[in-house]
Design a protein around this motif. Sequence first.
Motif, PDB file in Angstrom:
ATOM      1  N   ARG A 146      58.205  37.857  52.204  1.00 61.57           N
ATOM      2  CA  ARG A 146      57.731  38.633  51.295  1.00 61.57           C
ATOM      3  C   ARG A 146      56.766  39.884  52.702  1.00 61.57           C
ATOM      4  O   ARG A 146      56.251  40.792  52.260  1.00 61.57           O
ATOM      5  N   GLN A 147      56.279  39.169  53.590  1.00 56.56           N
ATOM      6  CA  GLN A 147      56.261  40.176  55.420  1.00 56.56           C
ATOM      7  C   GLN A 147      56.882  41.475  54.984  1.00 56.56           C
ATOM      8  O   GLN A 147      56.856  42.274  55.357  1.00 56.56           O
ATOM      9  N   LEU A 148      58.555  41.388  54.974  1.00 58.65           N
ATOM     10  CA  LEU A 148      59.392  42.246  54.259  1.00 58.65           C
ATOM     11  C   LEU A 148      58.676  43.002  53.537  1.00 58.65           C
ATOM     12  O   LEU A 148      58.932  44.561  53.939  1.00 58.65           O
ATOM     13  N   ALA A 149      58.507  42.815  52.527  1.00 54.90           N
ATOM     14  CA  ALA A 149      58.363  43.013  51.299  1.00 54.90           C
ATOM     15  C   ALA A 149      57.258  44.229  51.619  1.00 54.90           C
ATOM     16  O   ALA A 149      56.993  45.398  51.389  1.00 54.90           O
ATOM     17  N   ALA A 150      56.075  43.212  52.432  1.00 49.89           N
ATOM     18  CA  ALA A 150      55.045  43.844  52.639  1.00 49.89           C
ATOM     19  C   ALA A 150      55.669  45.496  53.299  1.00 49.89           C
ATOM     20  O   ALA A 150      54.711  45.964  53.515  1.00 49.89           O
ATOM     21  N   GLN A 151      56.020  45.323  53.980  1.00 49.65           N
ATOM     22  CA  GLN A 151      56.747  45.986  55.378  1.00 49.65           C
ATOM     23  C   GLN A 151      57.154  47.416  54.473  1.00 49.65           C
ATOM     24  O   GLN A 151      57.133  48.416  54.989  1.00 49.65           O
ATOM     25  N   ALA A 152      58.144  47.002  53.518  1.00 48.58           N
ATOM     26  CA  ALA A 152      58.702  47.811  52.784  1.00 48.58           C
ATOM     27  C   ALA A 152      57.609  49.115  52.105  1.00 48.58           C
ATOM     28  O   ALA A 152      57.779  50.236  51.867  1.00 48.58           O
ATOM     29  N   LYS A 153      56.542  48.198  51.664  1.00 50.55           N
ATOM     30  CA  LYS A 153      55.514  48.903  50.762  1.00 50.55           C
ATOM     31  C   LYS A 153      54.590  50.008  51.046  1.00 50.55           C
ATOM     32  O   LYS A 153      54.851  50.911  51.551  1.00 50.55           O
ATOM     33  N   ALA A 154      54.328  49.527  52.827  1.00 49.80           N
ATOM     34  CA  ALA A 154      53.898  50.347  53.508  1.00 49.80           C
ATOM     35  C   ALA A 154      54.542  51.694  54.412  1.00 49.80           C
ATOM     36  O   ALA A 154      53.566  52.492  53.901  1.00 49.80           O
ATOM     37  N   ILE A 155      55.812  51.136  54.527  1.00 51.27           N
ATOM     38  CA  ILE A 155      56.839  52.127  54.584  1.00 51.27           C
ATOM     39  C   ILE A 155      56.877  52.815  53.588  1.00 51.27           C
ATOM     40  O   ILE A 155      56.474  54.890  53.814  1.00 51.27           O
ATOM     41  N   LEU A 156      56.303  53.024  52.383  1.00 51.84           N
ATOM     42  CA  LEU A 156      56.976  53.986  51.573  1.00 51.84           C
ATOM     43  C   LEU A 156      55.962  54.609  51.284  1.00 51.84           C
ATOM     44  O   LEU A 156      55.736  56.127  50.890  1.00 51.84           O
ATOM     45  N   CYS A 157      54.376  53.854  51.531  1.00 54.81           N
ATOM     46  CA  CYS A 157      53.478  54.759  51.093  1.00 54.81           C
ATOM     47  C   CYS A 157      52.963  55.903  52.820  1.00 54.81           C
ATOM     48  O   CYS A 157      52.534  56.947  52.231  1.00 54.81           O
ATOM     49  N   ALA A 158      54.140  55.545  53.615  1.00 57.27           N
ATOM     50  CA  ALA A 158      53.613  56.068  54.532  1.00 57.27           C
ATOM     51  C   ALA A 158      54.646  57.313  54.769  1.00 57.27           C
ATOM     52  O   ALA A 158      54.393  58.160  55.599  1.00 57.27           O
ATOM     53  N   THR A 159      55.587  57.308  53.676  1.00 56.24           N
ATOM     54  CA  THR A 159      57.127  57.751  54.054  1.00 56.24           C
ATOM     55  C   THR A 159      57.006  58.686  52.827  1.00 56.24           C
ATOM     56  O   THR A 159      58.087  57.834  51.801  1.00 56.24           O
ATOM     57  N   PRO A 160      56.785  60.279  52.743  1.00 50.68           N
ATOM     58  CA  PRO A 160      57.321  60.753  51.354  1.00 50.68           C
ATOM     59  C   PRO A 160      58.900  61.074  51.517  1.00 50.68           C
ATOM     60  O   PRO A 160      58.637  60.982  49.839  1.00 50.68           O
ATOM     61  N   ASP A 161      59.311  61.126  52.285  1.00 54.61           N
ATOM     62  CA  ASP A 161      60.859  61.324  52.288  1.00 54.61           C
ATOM     63  C   ASP A 161      62.319  60.238  51.350  1.00 54.61           C
ATOM     64  O   ASP A 161      62.661  60.188  50.283  1.00 54.61           O
ATOM     65  N   LEU A 162      61.097  59.274  50.540  1.00 46.59           N
ATOM     66  CA  LEU A 162      61.716  57.785  50.327  1.00 46.59           C
ATOM     67  C   LEU A 162      60.378  57.245  48.780  1.00 46.59           C
ATOM     68  O   LEU A 162      59.759  57.262  49.171  1.00 46.59           O
ATOM     69  N   ALA A 163      62.498  56.852  47.933  1.00 49.28           N
ATOM     70  CA  ALA A 163      61.668  57.274  46.597  1.00 49.28           C
ATOM     71  C   ALA A 163      61.541  55.564  45.885  1.00 49.28           C
ATOM     72  O   ALA A 163      60.274  55.120  45.268  1.00 49.28           O
ATOM     73  N   ALA A 164      62.257  55.092  46.755  1.00 52.69           N
ATOM     74  CA  ALA A 164      62.381  53.416  46.712  1.00 52.69           C
ATOM     75  C   ALA A 164      63.021  52.310  47.826  1.00 52.69           C
ATOM     76  O   ALA A 164      63.293  52.287  48.712  1.00 52.69           O
ATOM     77  N   ALA A 165      62.558  51.348  47.861  1.00 53.76           N
ATOM     78  CA  ALA A 165      63.155  49.951  48.420  1.00 53.76           C
ATOM     79  C   ALA A 165      63.739  48.894  47.531  1.00 53.76           C
ATOM     80  O   ALA A 165      63.264  48.696  46.939  1.00 53.76           O
TER      81      ALA A 165
END
Length: 359
Positions: free
Chosen positions: A168-187
Amino acid sequence: MGDLMHAYRLGMREFWSDLVDAAGADAELQQELLQKVSVNLMSYVDADAQTILHTYTAEERRQVRSRDRLHRELSHLLFTRPTDLAGFRELGGALGLNVDAPAGAFAFRLRDPNDVVLHTEESLDRIAAQIAGALGISSECFLRALRGDLLLIWRPAPLVGPSFEYDRQLAAQAKAILCATPDLAAAGVGLPGAGPHGWRVAAEQATRALEMQAEQSPAANSPRPVSYYSQIILVEGATVTDNARRFFESITDRLALEPNLLETLQTYFDFKQRRKRVATELNVHPNTLDYRLARIETLLDLSLDDVTWLARLQVALQWWARRRRGAPTAAHALLRRGLPAVEGEPVHIGSPPSTTIWR
């Protein structure tokens, strides 16, 4: 670099102060110092500062590109020589990564792969900086690799607490990365793995989670979604062999003989077995729903109160949905992306798979 240039400026200031002291009250020396020496000294200082800056920048660029090469070599090792522990430790140590810790893996779908490929190193540096900012760590704390239209990230870190909480921590980190990185569309998020083989498996799982997300209908996907491998772990593990797949197919084939039963069962799971809510969603009378559920129990000779059968039915429905979409199996998806299968693991070709090849 800032400290170096500050020291250089202080040195030149002291040098100039010594020249002024040497000139003393001599008017001729003062005039020469002001009109000739100062001009030449400023030109020298400017040229020298430019040389220092250029040398420093070139060395920094060389080190960055050397790290880029190490990133490529280590990621290549994971997918081609996952048993090479010595090489894994050597390359990981050169990058300063904690190779003794299990790594959580992310697979990110690039929004514009062509743009990233055209400016590979610059784009990866920018994205890595954004990921580091989102996680609150240095970009030197994770491994990155570009594979096709996907960016793979491994973050080695000791497990803190149970694995399901770390997931779950990794999933939360993935969401934070998507919010901060416009180049990434999904994780996609894989389960943590240790050693070169474990790091590779974690990346494959993250890739698989992302692929399964893409196979869903668009309406089921939220903007910039995150998928966990743990969400599909049951169907992935339970449908590895041909006879297991045939078992689950026999369940859905039996229910498909009568109309509405598969839809009813899927809705029953989607709404957590709340019969009133399920009946409303199906737009049927509660008695009709009860009849259909009883019919399912009769056809399959089971009880919907049996939790082991509930798990089997959920896997059967997921496998049925995958068959209808013509979705590839996990190994087939890896081969399509050019990721070789681990030696000794079965690779299934086709969907649903019909042939097994050992590599």
